[in-house]
Design a protein around this motif. Structure first.
Motif: not given
Length: 329
Positions: A60-75
């Motif tokens: 779970i890196d910056d590339e993934l998070m940059s393409q996940s506009p709705q992502l709020k939480v990762v467990a």
């Protein structure tokens, strides 16, 4: 909670945790394959996901998070979270969680299983029995190392390291530990001895158990130089992260009898490659990363991961958030 928010779960986990999220109003998507989703599939699933429930194999890196506009939480269903880019998540306001505490004693038990199996040649003996090699009782056969009255060296006296050390007291072992944070309370309570450097532990211990997190500083913390410091009867146990121990140096140390044996629950890489020379050695016990693998503990890990996700969206305190500053921003 309004419209159902998508949670992508990257592997099949305890059904109770899935039902808990569904009952809390989430649209839960579970990756049903035994193997982890490919990078492309993970990126695709994250595009419309509000939450992820991940394993340590999921980057779970910056590339993934940059393409996940709705992502709020990762467990993360693990204590370690070296698969997370926490600084990037924090900048993006994404909360990240792990599962400390619930697997501590179970992992300590497995660490001891490896210590005893490697120290007393249990796996080698079992293999020989099954292969028909056991012909008679041998006075000089299958000679391992005594555990009682020996010295246990613990590298990292966190929650798991502490539980491993406590179990050593039942074998009348002397406990010597290194940690960047000295635990004088544990020294007074249990009689542990502190070392301010790793080298002293390596030189004095008969059994060495690794419990440090994987960081840039601990990558290949145990290498050729460190093995040369150890006693020839030493047993190394690693139930933390594979890359903390240099596998090539470990192979040479075991093959050349620089140390007596090793017990590994983690390897570099994971899974270990089938042509890895460590697999050719009788004095190396390797388990498939099962430190937390008990029925009760894996249930607790899954439930805690689900509870972290649910708490975030219900504006309640997350039980185990690793970057809590995002919750107050």
């Amino acid at each position: 909670m309004g419209d159902k928010k998508k949670v992508f779960v990257t592997r099949k986990i305890d059904p109770e945790a899935i039902e808990l999220m569904k009952d809390s109003g989430f649209d839960v998507h579970v990756w049903e394959d035994e193997m982890p989703p490919s990078r492309d599939i993970l990126l695709q699933q994250c595009k419309d996901a509000s939450a992820l429930l991940t394993l340590v194999t999921d980057k779970i890196d910056d590339e993934l998070m940059s393409q996940s506009p709705q992502l709020k939480v990762v467990a993360n269903m693990a204590v370690g979270y070296d698969n997370f880019d926490v600084p990037s998540a924090t900048k993006r306001g994404i909360a990240m969680a792990n599962t400390p505490g619930v697997l501590t004693k179970t992992t300590a038990d497995l660490t001891w299983a490896l210590l005893m199996a490697a120290g007393r040649l249990v796996v080698q003996g079992d293999r020989d029995v099954r292969a028909g090699k056991w012909k008679t009782w041998l006075p000089l056969g299958y000679l391992g190392q005594d555990i009682y009255d020996s010295t246990l060296g613990v590298l990292g006296l966190g929650q798991i390291g502490l539980e491993v050390a406590k179990r050593g007291l039942g074998f009348d072992m002397k406990i010597l530990y290194f940690d960047t944070y000295r635990r004088q309370d544990m020294e007074e309570k249990y009689g542990f001895e502190y070392s301010s450097d790793v080298e002293t532990v390596l030189k004095k211990a008969d059994f060495i158990s690794v419990h440090t997190p994987l960081t840039e500083e601990t990558y290949h913390l145990i290498g050729e130089k460190e093995f040369a410091m150890m006693k020839p009867n030493a047993i190394l146990v690693n139930a933390a992260r594979g890359p903390i121990v240099d596998p090539k140096a470990l192979y040479e140390a075991l093959k050349s009898n620089v140390i007596a044996g090793a017990g590994l629950d983690v390897t570099e890489p994971e899974p270990i490659l089938m042509d890895d020379p460590l697999l050719t050695l009788d004095n190396c016990v390797i388990a498939p990363h099962i430190g937390s693998a008990s029925v009760a503990t894996r249930n607790k890990m899954a439930m805690l991961s689900a509870q972290n996700i649910i708490a975030y969206f219900q504006n309640k305190p997350m039980p185990t958030c690793v970057n809590p500053e995002v919750l107050s921003s």
